[in-house]
Scaffold this active site. Structure first.
Site, PDB file in Angstrom:
ATOM      1  CB  CYS A 186      30.289 -27.550 -58.604  1.00 46.33           C
ATOM      2  SG  CYS A 186      28.772 -27.015 -57.801  1.00 46.33           S
ATOM      3  CD  GLU A 225      32.734 -23.952 -64.399  1.00 47.22           C
ATOM      4  OE1 GLU A 225      33.737 -24.136 -63.684  1.00 47.22           O
ATOM      5  OE2 GLU A 225      31.586 -24.314 -64.064  1.00 47.22           O
ATOM      6  CG  HIS A 243      30.843 -23.180 -60.777  1.00 48.41           C
ATOM      7  ND1 HIS A 243      30.538 -24.320 -61.494  1.00 48.41           N
ATOM      8  CD2 HIS A 243      29.974 -23.155 -59.753  1.00 48.41           C
ATOM      9  CE1 HIS A 243      29.535 -24.941 -60.936  1.00 48.41           C
ATOM     10  NE2 HIS A 243      29.158 -24.253 -59.871  1.00 48.41           N
TER      11      HIS A 243
END
Lengths: 205, 268
Positions: free
Chosen positions: A79, A187, A185
């Site tokens: 990001c 994650e 993202h």
């Protein structure tokens, strides 16, 4: 040991937790000694471009990152961590000072054009433009979670390994030698995201 | 193409899921963490924990629940219910929430939206609005903002409030239809459409889902970017994948490839 670079911006913890969940040895650190010996560097981050760039400089992290990248250490930007690799950003466009990034990749960070809902929030497709070890085992068209108002426009399109369609086709992942970076993202992208982080662990080992 | 999100919502009190679920293959269906992991595996695009405990945030088992969830579920997690101030927001974000949903506290103190957006970013701040349909003497309808869990009407027009909320920095809107909630009659698509026409942030429809068509209508008629549902998932009426396959057949972009191995319907 992987090092998630702590440069005092938002959303560092979830990246750290995801690597820990995968069983990877990982630390969340800004300690130069730890960063110097890490087998891979991860630069995550949610927040303002100018603040992120300023923090990297203030904490003395920019020079360490440059040095390690020159030596070939694998690097994963996420990001804001992708955007900071570029030269400039339109993010602080009202102010008289242009926000300057690390400039490791040539190109600028731009705002999505008017008429689109900004930020882009949600799951969108990755269209692979060439094979990358970061996406090993994944099919072009897989979905990942995005949350951003700005996107990177590389001057050299050979950097691009994936694009995404949000009104415009933009660059959502890059690879330049040992530098990997994604706009989404991993994650927060469920199993697909974990597979990408697992691939990065493999690149580092 | 950006997909439409399907979001199960879990009501939580004292660290437990309030309404029982009918899943027999979950170890502890009352444990929000187990349910969150289950819905993640089922293909949920995001999760919402809505805490209905009355005590102050600092004393709630919710924080522990959010922490445990964030350690094993890697999709976005929104937490709401009783968020009063910046300290509550900070505690939840620090422990693993990705977004904070504010409702009553934002109506009482609209500056909270500005402060939250400035400190944590607009992407973290979800403005949740409980909406009640009203009819004017000329027969036209409007929606009133209701606070305190649907108990206190405010006289505020929802369409004014959401515009103000977005101007103050809210990054997403959740519209809970009090009239439709629990009815299984479908979402209030007129409301969602009016809000979507006035704002440039994602609109999440909530309240009223009973059939698969309702979710399709929320997206096509209500112009919602995401649909939130509770009972149809908790009661096992439909799985997340039932919903997504149905929407995909209707031509709506959804995330079917949970594992990213195949282009269509890639469950394990």
């Amino acid at each position: 040991m992987l090092a998630v670079i702590d440069y005092e911006v938002g959303n560092l913890g979830s990246v750290y937790k995801a690597f820990r969940y995968l069983g990877a040895p990982v630390s969340l650190t800004k300690d130069p000694a730890e960063l110097q010996k890490a087998s891979g560097l991860i630069l995550p981050g949610v927040g303002a471009f100018a603040e992120g760039a300023a923090n990297l400089r203030r904490l003395g992290l920019e020079s360490i990152i440059r040095e390690r990248l020159q030596k070939g250490t694998p690097f994963l930007g996420i990001c804001l961590g992708l955007q900071l690799l570029f030269e400039t950003s339109e993010e602080n466009a009202g102010s008289d000072r242009l926000a300057i990034g690390l400039g490791l990749c040539r190109g600028a960070v731009r705002r999505f054009p008017a008429g689109l809902k900004v930020p882009q929030i949600g799951w969108n497709e990755l269209k692979f433009t060439r094979p990358s070890p970061l996406f090993a085992g994944l099919q072009s068209g897989c979905h990942v979670y995005f949350l951003h108002s700005y996107y990177a426009a590389p001057a050299d399109c050979r950097l691009v390994v994936a694009t995404t369609d949000y009104g415009i086709d933009y660059c959502s992942a890059i690879e330049l030698d040992n530098i990997y970076a994604v706009q989404f993202h991993p994650e927060k992208s469920g199993e697909v995201g974990l597979a990408i982080l697992r691939n990065f662990c493999a690149i580092c080992s | 193409m950006l997909t439409k999100r399907i979001i199960p919502c879990l009501d939580v009190t004292e660290g437990r899921v309030v309404k029982g679920t009918r899943f027999i293959d979950i170890k502890d269906a009352g444990d929000p963490v187990e349910l969150a992991a289950y819905y993640d595996q089922q293909g949920a695009d995001e999760l919402v924990f809505y805490d209905i405990t009355a005590s102050s945030m600092g004393k709630r088992p919710l924080l522990e629940v959010v922490k445990r969830t964030a350690e094993r579920v890697f999709i976005p997690l929104t937490v709401g219910g009783g968020v009063r101030d910046l300290a509550d927001m900070h505690d939840l974000l620090a422990i693993g929430a990705d977004k904070i949903s504010v409702n009553t506290a934002a109506v009482k103190n609209p500056e909270l939206i500005n402060q939250g957006a400035e400190r944590f970013g607009s992407q973290c701040i979800v403005l949740s609005v409980d909406c009640l349909r009203r009819t004017k003497t000329d027969g036209s309808i409007w929606w009133e903002v209701v606070i305190n869990g649907g108990r206190t009407p405010t006289g505020i027009n929802v369409l004014d409030w959401v515009v103000e909320g977005v101007q103050r920095g809210a990054g997403e809107l959740v519209l809970n239809s009090i009239d439709y909630d629990g009815t299984h009659y479908g979402y209030d698509n007129l409301l969602n459409r009016e809000v979507a026409a006035r704002t440039a942030v994602p609109v999440i429809a909530s309240g009223g889902a009973g059939k698969l068509e309702h979710l399709r209508e929320a997206i096509l008629l209500g112009r919602a970017d995401a649909v939130l549902a509770a009972s149809i998932f908790h009661h096992g009426t439909y799985s997340i994948m039932d919903v997504k396959r149905y929407l995909a057949e209707a031509g709506i972009p959804v995330r079917l490839d949970i594992y990213g191995h195949t282009k269509q319907g890639g469950e394990r």
